[in-house]
Design an enzyme around this catalytic site. Sequence first.
Site, PDB file in Angstrom:
ATOM      1  N   LYS A   7      19.734  34.166  50.914  1.00 53.37           N
ATOM      2  CA  LYS A   7      20.695  35.102  51.527  1.00 53.37           C
ATOM      3  C   LYS A   7      21.548  34.383  52.569  1.00 53.37           C
ATOM      4  O   LYS A   7      22.761  34.584  52.623  1.00 53.37           O
ATOM      5  CB  LYS A   7      19.961  36.263  52.199  1.00 53.37           C
ATOM      6  N   GLU A  11       5.354  37.518  45.482  1.00 50.74           N
ATOM      7  CA  GLU A  11       5.954  37.656  46.808  1.00 50.74           C
ATOM      8  C   GLU A  11       4.876  37.749  47.889  1.00 50.74           C
ATOM      9  O   GLU A  11       5.113  37.400  49.048  1.00 50.74           O
ATOM     10  CB  GLU A  11       6.875  38.884  46.843  1.00 50.74           C
ATOM     11  N   HIS A  16       4.802  33.269  19.826  1.00 45.89           N
ATOM     12  CA  HIS A  16       5.745  32.446  19.050  1.00 45.89           C
ATOM     13  C   HIS A  16       6.794  31.837  19.964  1.00 45.89           C
ATOM     14  O   HIS A  16       7.859  31.414  19.518  1.00 45.89           O
ATOM     15  CB  HIS A  16       6.394  33.300  17.957  1.00 45.89           C
TER      16      HIS A  16
HETATM   17  O1  PA5 Z   1       8.590  43.573  48.541  1.00 43.62           O
HETATM   18  C1  PA5 Z   1       9.561  43.435  49.263  1.00 43.62           C
HETATM   19  O2  PA5 Z   1       9.512  43.572  50.492  1.00 43.62           O
HETATM   20  C2  PA5 Z   1      10.897  43.079  48.653  1.00 43.62           C
HETATM   21  O3  PA5 Z   1      10.798  42.817  47.294  1.00 43.62           O
HETATM   22  C3  PA5 Z   1      11.891  44.207  48.897  1.00 43.62           C
HETATM   23  O4  PA5 Z   1      11.413  45.368  48.262  1.00 43.62           O
HETATM   24  C4  PA5 Z   1      13.271  43.837  48.367  1.00 43.62           C
HETATM   25  O5  PA5 Z   1      13.706  42.641  48.947  1.00 43.62           O
HETATM   26  C5  PA5 Z   1      14.269  44.951  48.672  1.00 43.62           C
HETATM   27  O6  PA5 Z   1      14.312  45.192  50.041  1.00 43.62           O
HETATM   28  P1  PA5 Z   1      14.915  46.524  50.636  1.00 43.62           P
HETATM   29  O7  PA5 Z   1      14.078  47.651  50.156  1.00 43.62           O
HETATM   30  O8  PA5 Z   1      14.857  46.361  52.115  1.00 43.62           O
HETATM   31  O9  PA5 Z   1      16.326  46.637  50.125  1.00 43.62           O
END
Ligand code: PA5
Length: 426
Positions: free
Chosen positions: A415, A280, A301
Amino acid sequence: MRLDTKHIGKFIKLKELDPIAEEVKDAHTMLEKGTGPGSDYLGWVHLPSATKKTDLSRIVDTASSIRDRSEAFIVIGIGGSYLGSRAGIEFLSPDYQRKSCRVYFAGNNLDPNYLHNLIDEIGDREISVNVISKSGTTTEPAVAFRILKSLMKKRYAPKELKKRIVFTTTKGKGALSSMSKKEGYPCFYIPENVGGRFSVLTAVGLLPMSVAEVDIKSLMKGAADMESACKSPDIKKNLPYRYAALRSLLYRNGKKIEIISSFHVGLFFVLEWFKQLFAESEGKDGKGLFPTTAVYSTDLHSIGQLIQEGERNIFETFLKIGKKEHDIKIPRTKDNVDNLNYLSGKGLDFINQMAYKGTAMAHADGNVPNMAITIDERSAYCLGELIYFLERAVGVSGYLLRINPFDQPGVEAYKKNMFRLLGKPV
Ligand code: PA5
């Protein structure tokens, strides 16, 4: 902690590190001075040393009162609001699920069977929940909470609910903050300048881990010690930076996939957290290493063939634990019908280590460069060191890629479609 680069030497010459070492120094300055992209989200950089003892004590006290009144503690969250605590609990408290207050995870998917089975398993056990969402608007945890809250409302009076529901969110933002104000649920606040996947060392990760009896003070000490070990911008002295430099060089040399692997099954969710942190943070602007995980020897495996002989666009980072913990000796048998007497008297740990050595050698021979990050032992302190090591490495690695490692604009795309398909009012 150690970084073993023995199986990298054949692929990267020492002098190739010189130019990137200078880029690392620039990245270090950007992290320390807040002059790089995403500088509004650098709260994690000095979080371990800045966290007050009183903040940790409040978390430990809340965790203990949750434990006292609950048989089932449900952690509701997704992505960075969930993976870190699960990693810590599964690695450090594997026996926790046998204790009187079990930990469950919800709100990390939308599968009705998952939630149905969870509710079914919890049955009439006494429940508490910790809803964790930095934005306070994420659909998966919000939906799970609405369902679980309506179930809890049937069981508990409003006064009791306030003792069983805890929020972790951003102050003054999103539905959780306003619900906490309106309905009086206790709240832990996530600093604005600490992004989701960098929030494991705040109440986001610490409260659930503390409920599962992880020693969070020791975890934070490990992280703080790693923070002070990162003062030098020199890749010869700074392990996370050396790791970041090596993986960036490999990427520039065509190794686009990083397999994060381990021979320790208990590290499964640590690998998952590691993967999310890097994917990310780095995957943007048409760039980024693709991280994937493997737990061996089972995955030898499964994807082992591809690693050994598939397209040569991969490298591997092993995660190892230095100190042996439990070991089981191979017994000797008279008839040796399974031909295993050559192993008798040897421990499973030794065999596992030889499997690692054999794999690292075979992968290097098959042109898969590999390195190993080793933590000293399975302990909260060492996990704290590792968490901060990886956060620091990804910050620098992201800057070496010339991207903003601290945002995640791409996560919005699915989303938008989902909300349109669901008919969400705009
Ligand atoms: O690292 C990040 O920003 C994301 O993975 C968020 O943690 C994830 O989308 C969850 O978001 P939120 O904590 O606003 O619900």
